[in-house]
Design a protein around this motif. Structure first.
Motif, PDB file in Angstrom:
ATOM      1  N   MET A  89       0.822  -1.219   0.000  1.00  0.00           N
ATOM      2  CA  MET A  89       0.000   0.000   0.000  1.00  0.00           C
ATOM      3  C   MET A  89       0.854   1.267   0.000  1.00  0.00           C
ATOM      4  O   MET A  89       0.353   2.361  -0.246  1.00  0.00           O
ATOM      5  N   LEU A  90       2.138   1.111   0.322  1.00  0.00           N
ATOM      6  CA  LEU A  90       3.003   2.288   0.436  1.00  0.00           C
ATOM      7  C   LEU A  90       3.312   2.892  -0.934  1.00  0.00           C
ATOM      8  O   LEU A  90       3.423   2.179  -1.924  1.00  0.00           O
ATOM      9  N   THR A  91       3.467   4.207  -0.957  1.00  0.00           N
ATOM     10  CA  THR A  91       3.901   4.879  -2.188  1.00  0.00           C
ATOM     11  C   THR A  91       5.378   5.267  -2.022  1.00  0.00           C
ATOM     12  O   THR A  91       5.894   5.265  -0.897  1.00  0.00           O
ATOM     13  N   GLY A  92       6.005   5.621  -3.133  1.00  0.00           N
ATOM     14  CA  GLY A  92       7.406   6.050  -3.085  1.00  0.00           C
ATOM     15  C   GLY A  92       7.585   7.241  -2.147  1.00  0.00           C
ATOM     16  O   GLY A  92       8.558   7.315  -1.387  1.00  0.00           O
ATOM     17  N   LYS A  93       6.606   8.145  -2.193  1.00  0.00           N
ATOM     18  CA  LYS A  93       6.662   9.359  -1.365  1.00  0.00           C
ATOM     19  C   LYS A  93       6.610   8.990   0.123  1.00  0.00           C
ATOM     20  O   LYS A  93       7.356   9.538   0.930  1.00  0.00           O
ATOM     21  N   GLU A  94       5.737   8.039   0.456  1.00  0.00           N
ATOM     22  CA  GLU A  94       5.616   7.619   1.862  1.00  0.00           C
ATOM     23  C   GLU A  94       6.880   6.891   2.323  1.00  0.00           C
ATOM     24  O   GLU A  94       7.341   7.098   3.447  1.00  0.00           O
ATOM     25  N   ILE A  95       7.421   6.069   1.421  1.00  0.00           N
ATOM     26  CA  ILE A  95       8.657   5.352   1.767  1.00  0.00           C
ATOM     27  C   ILE A  95       9.755   6.366   2.086  1.00  0.00           C
ATOM     28  O   ILE A  95      10.467   6.240   3.087  1.00  0.00           O
ATOM     29  N   GLU A  96       9.835   7.415   1.260  1.00  0.00           N
ATOM     30  CA  GLU A  96      10.852   8.444   1.485  1.00  0.00           C
ATOM     31  C   GLU A  96      10.657   9.121   2.838  1.00  0.00           C
ATOM     32  O   GLU A  96      11.624   9.381   3.555  1.00  0.00           O
ATOM     33  N   LYS A  97       9.387   9.347   3.183  1.00  0.00           N
ATOM     34  CA  LYS A  97       9.089  10.073   4.432  1.00  0.00           C
ATOM     35  C   LYS A  97       9.575   9.335   5.676  1.00  0.00           C
ATOM     36  O   LYS A  97       9.982   9.964   6.638  1.00  0.00           O
ATOM     37  N   PHE A  98       9.475   8.002   5.668  1.00  0.00           N
ATOM     38  CA  PHE A  98       9.984   7.335   6.875  1.00  0.00           C
ATOM     39  C   PHE A  98      11.444   6.916   6.743  1.00  0.00           C
ATOM     40  O   PHE A  98      12.167   6.879   7.732  1.00  0.00           O
ATOM     41  N   MET A  99      11.887   6.637   5.506  1.00  0.00           N
ATOM     42  CA  MET A  99      13.289   6.222   5.350  1.00  0.00           C
ATOM     43  C   MET A  99      14.241   7.373   5.704  1.00  0.00           C
ATOM     44  O   MET A  99      15.331   7.128   6.213  1.00  0.00           O
ATOM     45  N   HIS A 100      13.826   8.602   5.442  1.00  0.00           N
ATOM     46  CA  HIS A 100      14.758   9.702   5.721  1.00  0.00           C
ATOM     47  C   HIS A 100      14.947   9.910   7.224  1.00  0.00           C
ATOM     48  O   HIS A 100      15.921  10.510   7.664  1.00  0.00           O
ATOM     49  N   LYS A 101      14.021   9.339   8.007  1.00  0.00           N
ATOM     50  CA  LYS A 101      14.188   9.404   9.464  1.00  0.00           C
ATOM     51  C   LYS A 101      15.093   8.275   9.978  1.00  0.00           C
ATOM     52  O   LYS A 101      15.526   8.288  11.120  1.00  0.00           O
ATOM     53  N   LEU A 102      15.343   7.287   9.114  1.00  0.00           N
ATOM     54  CA  LEU A 102      16.131   6.133   9.556  1.00  0.00           C
ATOM     55  C   LEU A 102      17.634   6.309   9.328  1.00  0.00           C
ATOM     56  O   LEU A 102      18.440   5.801  10.078  1.00  0.00           O
ATOM     57  N   TYR A 103      17.969   7.001   8.234  1.00  0.00           N
ATOM     58  CA  TYR A 103      19.387   7.153   7.888  1.00  0.00           C
ATOM     59  C   TYR A 103      19.862   8.580   8.129  1.00  0.00           C
ATOM     60  O   TYR A 103      19.187   9.531   7.725  1.00  0.00           O
ATOM     61  N   LYS A 104      21.054   8.685   8.762  1.00  0.00           N
ATOM     62  CA  LYS A 104      21.618  10.014   9.031  1.00  0.00           C
ATOM     63  C   LYS A 104      21.950  10.726   7.717  1.00  0.00           C
ATOM     64  O   LYS A 104      21.847  11.928   7.610  1.00  0.00           O
ATOM     65  N   LYS A 105      22.404   9.927   6.722  1.00  0.00           N
ATOM     66  CA  LYS A 105      22.865  10.563   5.473  1.00  0.00           C
ATOM     67  C   LYS A 105      21.828  10.488   4.353  1.00  0.00           C
ATOM     68  O   LYS A 105      22.179  10.595   3.184  1.00  0.00           O
ATOM     69  N   TRP A 106      20.563  10.284   4.707  1.00  0.00           N
ATOM     70  CA  TRP A 106      19.530  10.168   3.671  1.00  0.00           C
ATOM     71  C   TRP A 106      19.477  11.458   2.844  1.00  0.00           C
ATOM     72  O   TRP A 106      19.479  12.567   3.389  1.00  0.00           O
ATOM     73  N   ASP A 107      19.429  11.296   1.542  1.00  0.00           N
ATOM     74  CA  ASP A 107      19.477  12.442   0.627  1.00  0.00           C
ATOM     75  C   ASP A 107      18.164  12.469  -0.181  1.00  0.00           C
ATOM     76  O   ASP A 107      18.044  11.798  -1.218  1.00  0.00           O
ATOM     77  N   SER A 108      17.202  13.260   0.314  1.00  0.00           N
ATOM     78  CA  SER A 108      15.881  13.311  -0.352  1.00  0.00           C
ATOM     79  C   SER A 108      15.961  13.784  -1.801  1.00  0.00           C
ATOM     80  O   SER A 108      15.354  13.165  -2.683  1.00  0.00           O
ATOM     81  N   PRO A 109      16.713  14.888  -2.086  1.00  0.00           N
ATOM     82  CA  PRO A 109      16.794  15.307  -3.503  1.00  0.00           C
ATOM     83  C   PRO A 109      17.341  14.203  -4.412  1.00  0.00           C
ATOM     84  O   PRO A 109      16.845  14.009  -5.518  1.00  0.00           O
ATOM     85  N   LEU A 110      18.334  13.439  -3.903  1.00  0.00           N
ATOM     86  CA  LEU A 110      18.900  12.349  -4.709  1.00  0.00           C
ATOM     87  C   LEU A 110      17.837  11.273  -4.966  1.00  0.00           C
ATOM     88  O   LEU A 110      17.712  10.769  -6.089  1.00  0.00           O
ATOM     89  N   SER A 140      16.834   2.866  -5.941  1.00  0.00           N
ATOM     90  CA  SER A 140      16.810   4.291  -5.546  1.00  0.00           C
ATOM     91  C   SER A 140      16.884   4.408  -4.026  1.00  0.00           C
ATOM     92  O   SER A 140      17.590   5.271  -3.494  1.00  0.00           O
ATOM     93  N   ILE A 141      16.145   3.536  -3.322  1.00  0.00           N
ATOM     94  CA  ILE A 141      16.154   3.566  -1.856  1.00  0.00           C
ATOM     95  C   ILE A 141      17.561   3.218  -1.346  1.00  0.00           C
ATOM     96  O   ILE A 141      18.084   3.866  -0.445  1.00  0.00           O
ATOM     97  N   ALA A 142      18.155   2.194  -1.976  1.00  0.00           N
ATOM     98  CA  ALA A 142      19.489   1.747  -1.527  1.00  0.00           C
ATOM     99  C   ALA A 142      20.549   2.829  -1.769  1.00  0.00           C
ATOM    100  O   ALA A 142      21.478   2.969  -0.980  1.00  0.00           O
ATOM    101  N   PHE A 143      20.384   3.598  -2.847  1.00  0.00           N
ATOM    102  CA  PHE A 143      21.375   4.642  -3.175  1.00  0.00           C
ATOM    103  C   PHE A 143      21.195   5.925  -2.365  1.00  0.00           C
ATOM    104  O   PHE A 143      22.144   6.672  -2.172  1.00  0.00           O
ATOM    105  N   ALA A 144      19.954   6.156  -1.895  1.00  0.00           N
ATOM    106  CA  ALA A 144      19.621   7.487  -1.352  1.00  0.00           C
ATOM    107  C   ALA A 144      20.283   7.822  -0.021  1.00  0.00           C
ATOM    108  O   ALA A 144      20.230   8.966   0.413  1.00  0.00           O
ATOM    109  N   HIS A 145      20.884   6.822   0.645  1.00  0.00           N
ATOM    110  CA  HIS A 145      21.578   7.197   1.897  1.00  0.00           C
ATOM    111  C   HIS A 145      23.097   7.129   1.731  1.00  0.00           C
ATOM    112  O   HIS A 145      23.815   7.018   2.714  1.00  0.00           O
ATOM    113  N   HIS A 146      23.558   7.233   0.486  1.00  0.00           N
ATOM    114  CA  HIS A 146      24.992   7.250   0.164  1.00  0.00           C
ATOM    115  C   HIS A 146      25.740   6.101   0.841  1.00  0.00           C
ATOM    116  O   HIS A 146      26.648   6.330   1.655  1.00  0.00           O
ATOM    117  N   PRO A 147      25.368   4.840   0.515  1.00  0.00           N
ATOM    118  CA  PRO A 147      26.068   3.719   1.161  1.00  0.00           C
ATOM    119  C   PRO A 147      27.482   3.559   0.616  1.00  0.00           C
ATOM    120  O   PRO A 147      27.783   4.000  -0.497  1.00  0.00           O
TER     121      PRO A 147
END
Lengths: 281, 211
Positions: A89-110, A140-147
């Motif tokens: 049921m999740l959308t990409g936008k919703e995934i971004e909203k909680f994932m950015h709270k999980l990673y210190k280096k999460w890069d929303s624009p990326l 995209s999710i895997a790349f967005a926190h600059h692993p």
């Protein structure tokens, strides 16, 4: 320096066991992790990530124990499975909203830039995306926190060649940075031939070889002929033999045979087939 | 932990919408048949059931194998489920209670005290249900866990009839209404103890769980 170091990893299930798994993934390299279905690739990866609990052995990531410093280590790891394991049921936008709270280096624009590049609508639910789109969202999710380390478990399986090529290009771009490392599990060996520096082959829960790809492809060769002609091959050169309708094939070590023998360079797929189905002489 | 709660809230939002429609229907019933406290009870139970739905969604999507690759400890993953359960049960009660009280201004059929004590009892029941069901769902999965949950809810209801009959036969009497009310008010706080114990059990189960 090693990004992943595994020593004597054991993990057993009622019908299957990983036995004595040892290999290193050097920093700045791509390791192709190959093996047939059920060989133990995903089990090994899940043990590395502590999703499965190892029975014994040592696993270090960036020089740290993978359990003791699990949370810290995982800040720098991006994982892509062969599916997108998020509630549908999740959308990409919703995934971004909680994932950015999980990673210190999460890069929303990326993240949004990657979605835009892949033409993924961020407001579409996961269940509305095609398989290819799901994999692109997962990447995209895997790349967005600059692993620093990407662990990919069959990320290209079930995808068409065009999407696969697009995804492989992304991984190659990721490897432009010398500090980046990829452990890429796949049974699509042509993908690994394109991007891997080293190949680790697992068969029935045991490592058959873990070697530099070029060394591997230059060390071994395939000889074809009749059973009688094979008698001329030096014994020490023959690694595996396969008998077919059109004659006999042998996987040989190049350094033990003379140039007069007609040989050809093997592919990783052929190496896999020889090591799994060939007879030992 | 907030991130994981947010993920669950997004995942169950579709279910929440259905629950809201159902509650609106109950609100209508409440308005026409004067059943305000029943609406609040339903809301609290709906809230508690959504936590179980979130486990089902996680299992269906194989979320845990991904969740465990995130920089979050296993304990925090479990803590987020308990925080979600408190949020949903208490949140549902907090949203619905003022509305029901507003209805009651018109009907004047029950006192605010009555509603409050009922709310306390149902919240306590919801906490107890979650205390049992979360570790069970974690241990056995949502398919088998649901059956167990069914038993947890219906066996006490089934036996309550027998209990009251035996109480009369053996001359056991209920405490005074005043004491029962006091017990009702304290019930949710007492039930936080099994909820805390349940968290410890769940964290232990999840610490060795494999996906």
């Amino acid at each position: 320096m090693t990004a992943i170091s595994i020593r004597n990893l054991h993990k057993s299930f009622p019908a299957f066991a990983l036995r004595n798994i040892s290999f290193d993934v050097q920093k700045g390299t791509v390791m192709g992790f190959v093996g047939e279905n059920g060989a133990g690739k995903s089990t090994t990866i899940k043990c590395i990530l502590n999703v499965l609990k190892k029975d014994r052995g040592l696993i270090e990531i960036f020089g740290h124990d993978h359990v003791e410093e699990e949370v810290k280590i995982k800040e720098d790891i991006g994982v892509v499975y062969d599916d997108l394991p998020f509630p549908e049921m999740l959308t990409g936008k919703e995934i971004e909203k909680f994932m950015h709270k999980l990673y210190k280096k999460w890069d929303s624009p990326l993240f949004y830039q990657l979605l835009n590049q892949f033409k993924i609508d961020p407001s579409k639910k996961v269940k509305e995306l095609s398989r290819g789109m799901k994999m692109k969202l997962s990447i995209s999710i895997a790349f967005a926190h600059h692993p620093k380390l990407l662990i990919l478990d069959e990320p290209t399986s079930g995808l068409d060649p065009i999407v696969r090529d697009e995804i492989l290009d992304l991984f190659l771009t990721f490897m432009q940075d010398d500090n980046h490392t990829i452990l890429f599990s796949s049974h699509i060996t042509s993908d690994l031939e394109k991007i891997a520096d080293t190949i680790t082959f697992i068969h029935e829960g045991e490592i058959v070889f873990s070697e530099n790809k070029d060394v591997l492809l230059y060390d071994y060769a395939i000889w074809k002929g009749s059973p009688d002609e094979m008698k001329d091959l030096p014994e020490e050169a023959i690694v595996r033999v396969r008998k077919g309708v059109f004659g006999t094939e042998a996987l040989v070590r190049k350094k033990y045979i003379s140039r007069i023998f007609p040989i050809k360079r093997p592919t990783i797929e052929e190496l896999m087939v020889f090591f799994t189905k060939g007879e030992i002489r | 932990m907030i991130a994981l709660i947010l993920k669950d809230l997004y995942a169950i939002k579709g279910q929440m919408k259905s629950a809201v429609y159902l509650l609106l229907f109950f609100m209508l019933l409440a308005f026409f048949f004067d059943m305000g406290p029943v609406v609040v009870m339903c809301a609290v139970l709906f809230g508690a059931l959504q936590v179980i739905t979130s486990f089902t969604f996680d299992e269906m999507s194989k979320w845990d194998k991904y969740g465990l690759t995130l920089p979050v400890s296993r304990r925090k993953i479990i803590a987020s489920k308990y925080a979600l359960s408190l949020l949903l049960t208490m949140g549902s009660a907090l949203i619905l209670t003022p509305l029901v009280l507003l209805f009651n201004l018109y009907f004047k059929s029950f006192s605010a005290n009555e509603l409050f004590s009922m709310l306390c009892v149902i919240s306590a029941a919801a906490f107890l249900m979650l205390s049992v069901s979360i570790p069970v769902l974690l241990k056995f999965g949502t398919q088998k866990g649901r059956l167990f949950l069914f038993a947890v809810v219906f066996i006490p209801v089934f036996f309550s009839g027998f209990i009251s009959e035996y109480m009369e036969r053996f001359s056991i009497y209920l405490p005074s209404l005043q004491t029962i009310k006091l017990l009702a008010y304290g019930a949710p706080f007492f039930m936080l103890i099994p909820l805390a114990l349940s968290y410890l059990v769940s964290a232990k189960i999840y610490s060795s769980k494999e996906f």
